[in-house]
Design a protein around this motif. Structure first.
Motif, PDB file in Angstrom:
ATOM      1  N   ALA A  49      10.234   3.096   5.871  1.00  0.00           N
ATOM      2  CA  ALA A  49      11.292   3.768   5.120  1.00  0.00           C
ATOM      3  C   ALA A  49      11.597   3.039   3.829  1.00  0.00           C
ATOM      4  O   ALA A  49      11.734   3.648   2.761  1.00  0.00           O
ATOM      5  N   ASP A  50      11.688   1.715   3.919  1.00  0.00           N
ATOM      6  CA  ASP A  50      12.025   0.926   2.735  1.00  0.00           C
ATOM      7  C   ASP A  50      10.935   1.021   1.668  1.00  0.00           C
ATOM      8  O   ASP A  50      11.228   1.011   0.462  1.00  0.00           O
ATOM      9  N   ALA A  51       9.672   1.142   2.088  1.00  0.00           N
ATOM     10  CA  ALA A  51       8.558   1.177   1.137  1.00  0.00           C
ATOM     11  C   ALA A  51       8.308   2.571   0.571  1.00  0.00           C
ATOM     12  O   ALA A  51       7.598   2.704  -0.423  1.00  0.00           O
ATOM     13  N   GLY A  52       8.855   3.606   1.210  1.00  0.00           N
ATOM     14  CA  GLY A  52       8.729   4.943   0.643  1.00  0.00           C
ATOM     15  C   GLY A  52       7.824   5.904   1.381  1.00  0.00           C
ATOM     16  O   GLY A  52       7.503   6.977   0.847  1.00  0.00           O
ATOM     17  N   LEU A  62       0.836  -1.204   0.000  1.00  0.00           N
ATOM     18  CA  LEU A  62       0.000   0.000   0.000  1.00  0.00           C
ATOM     19  C   LEU A  62       0.869   1.252   0.000  1.00  0.00           C
ATOM     20  O   LEU A  62       0.588   2.224  -0.722  1.00  0.00           O
ATOM     21  N   ILE A  63       1.916   1.234   0.822  1.00  0.00           N
ATOM     22  CA  ILE A  63       2.817   2.387   0.893  1.00  0.00           C
ATOM     23  C   ILE A  63       3.497   2.623  -0.453  1.00  0.00           C
ATOM     24  O   ILE A  63       3.576   3.755  -0.938  1.00  0.00           O
ATOM     25  N   ARG A  64       3.975   1.548  -1.079  1.00  0.00           N
ATOM     26  CA  ARG A  64       4.651   1.697  -2.368  1.00  0.00           C
ATOM     27  C   ARG A  64       3.709   2.275  -3.418  1.00  0.00           C
ATOM     28  O   ARG A  64       4.107   3.116  -4.226  1.00  0.00           O
ATOM     29  N   ARG A  65       2.467   1.810  -3.418  1.00  0.00           N
ATOM     30  CA  ARG A  65       1.534   2.343  -4.414  1.00  0.00           C
ATOM     31  C   ARG A  65       1.276   3.824  -4.160  1.00  0.00           C
ATOM     32  O   ARG A  65       1.259   4.628  -5.097  1.00  0.00           O
ATOM     33  N   SER A  66       1.071   4.193  -2.906  1.00  0.00           N
ATOM     34  CA  SER A  66       0.865   5.595  -2.601  1.00  0.00           C
ATOM     35  C   SER A  66       2.075   6.433  -2.994  1.00  0.00           C
ATOM     36  O   SER A  66       1.935   7.522  -3.576  1.00  0.00           O
ATOM     37  N   ALA A  67       3.267   5.928  -2.696  1.00  0.00           N
ATOM     38  CA  ALA A  67       4.480   6.678  -3.028  1.00  0.00           C
ATOM     39  C   ALA A  67       4.623   6.875  -4.530  1.00  0.00           C
ATOM     40  O   ALA A  67       5.162   7.893  -4.987  1.00  0.00           O
ATOM     41  N   ALA A  68       4.130   5.911  -5.312  1.00  0.00           N
ATOM     42  CA  ALA A  68       4.202   6.025  -6.768  1.00  0.00           C
ATOM     43  C   ALA A  68       3.179   6.999  -7.326  1.00  0.00           C
ATOM     44  O   ALA A  68       3.359   7.526  -8.430  1.00  0.00           O
ATOM     45  N   GLU A  69       2.111   7.242  -6.566  1.00  0.00           N
ATOM     46  CA  GLU A  69       0.999   8.031  -7.093  1.00  0.00           C
ATOM     47  C   GLU A  69       0.851   9.410  -6.460  1.00  0.00           C
ATOM     48  O   GLU A  69       0.009  10.205  -6.905  1.00  0.00           O
TER      49      GLU A  69
END
Length: 301
Positions: free
Chosen positions: A94-97, A51-58
């Motif tokens: 932190a690792d996920a963004g 979820l974090i990675r998707r948010s960080a990408a968007e």
């Protein structure tokens, strides 16, 4: 997109600090400011990280909230023993963004016991809402508070709790909250077990037997294609899970989604023209697990 915070997340623990950080971000990012929110209760795993990675990408800024919300726990549930590991959570964040982590104390989120309730009728009366009275009232309050505090453009929720996604989406629609709810796929262990913070409670034999949940749900599309009715599908799911001696079934249900209504009795589910949710909740020892599969009409015809 403009990001003004570094990749190492800033940790804030009070409402005041949160508002100051968000005000600074929006002032610096200007028209490019986009905020994504990932609400969690911590003890993060790969499902949360996705979820974090998707948010960080968007989004230009991703806010991760970590708050074990007492309002959504019943008197005999596991609030006090709910797993917590701040250092591990911050490393995963932190690792996920994630760029901003909001970790408030209960006294900051609820300076006084809240008098306001967010009650969603209908869809909270089945599944976990039936077996955990008041649970979704607590979810409604904390999610509404987080939306008001963060004012995200998007908020990310995992579909492992598909009922929660439906409840939050209903609150947003009914109250005209300016946030897009982004449902994200279930993330599973290599052996099929849906990732959950509560999996840590499972003893080895309980965990092995809990794999029956994903194995059963994988059979659901085939049962529907073969002409299952609501009654026969629930019977098939129940019989499959009950084959495990440690399984204590709370529910095995099939409902339309996202309105969570029972399909017509006796009707072949493959003819139902709207998405279907096959959902289970089962205890293994002291650990209650939920899992589900969502079916769209074009997937079963």
């Amino acid at each position: 997109m403009t990001t003004v915070l570094t990749s190492a997340p800033a940790v804030v623990r009070t409402v005041r600090e949160l508002r100051e950080r968000l005000r600074d971000y929006r002032a610096k990012a200007g028209a490019d400011a986009t905020v994504g929110l990932v609400p969690t209760m911590g003890f993060l795993h790969e499902g949360h990280a996705s979820l974090i990675r998707r948010s960080a990408a968007e989004n230009g800024l991703t806010v991760l909230s970590i708050f074990v919300n007492p309002l959504q726990f019943g008197p005999n549930e596991d609030f006090e023993r709910y797993p917590r590991d701040e250092a591990r959570d911050l490393a995963i964040a932190a690792d996920a963004g994630a760029q901003l982590v909001f970790m408030p104390e209960v006294r900051d989120m609820y300076p006084t016991p809240p008098s306001t309730k967010i009650i969603v009728g209908g869809i909270t009366e089945r599944l976990c809402g039936a077996s955990r009275p008041g649970h979704f009232d607590g979810v409604g309050v904390v999610v509404t508070k987080l939306f008001n505090l963060v004012q995200p453009g998007r908020a990310y929720f995992g579909l492992k709790d598909a009922q929660q996604v439906a409840v939050v989406s209903t609150i947003v629609a009914d109250l005209n909250q300016p946030v897009e709810i982004v449902p994200c796929p279930i993330v599973r262990e290599a052996d099929g077990l849906a990732m959950s913070s509560r999996n840590v409670y499972l003893k080895p034999e309980e965990r092995e037997q809990a794999l029956i949940l994903s194995r059963t749900l994988r059979q659901v599309p085939a049962w529907v294609r073969e002409g299952a009715t609501p009654e026969s599908l629930k019977a098939n799911m129940t019989a499959s899970i009950a084959g495990m001696p440690l399984a204590e079934i709370d529910y095995a249900e099939v409902l339309t989604y996202p309105d969570l209504q029972p399909p017509a009795e006796g009707e072949a589910l493959r003819h139902v023209p709207v998405p279907l949710l096959a959902a289970v909740a089962v205890k293994f020892g002291q650990t209650r697990l939920i899992d589900n599969v969502l079916l769209n009409p074009n997937e079963v015809n």
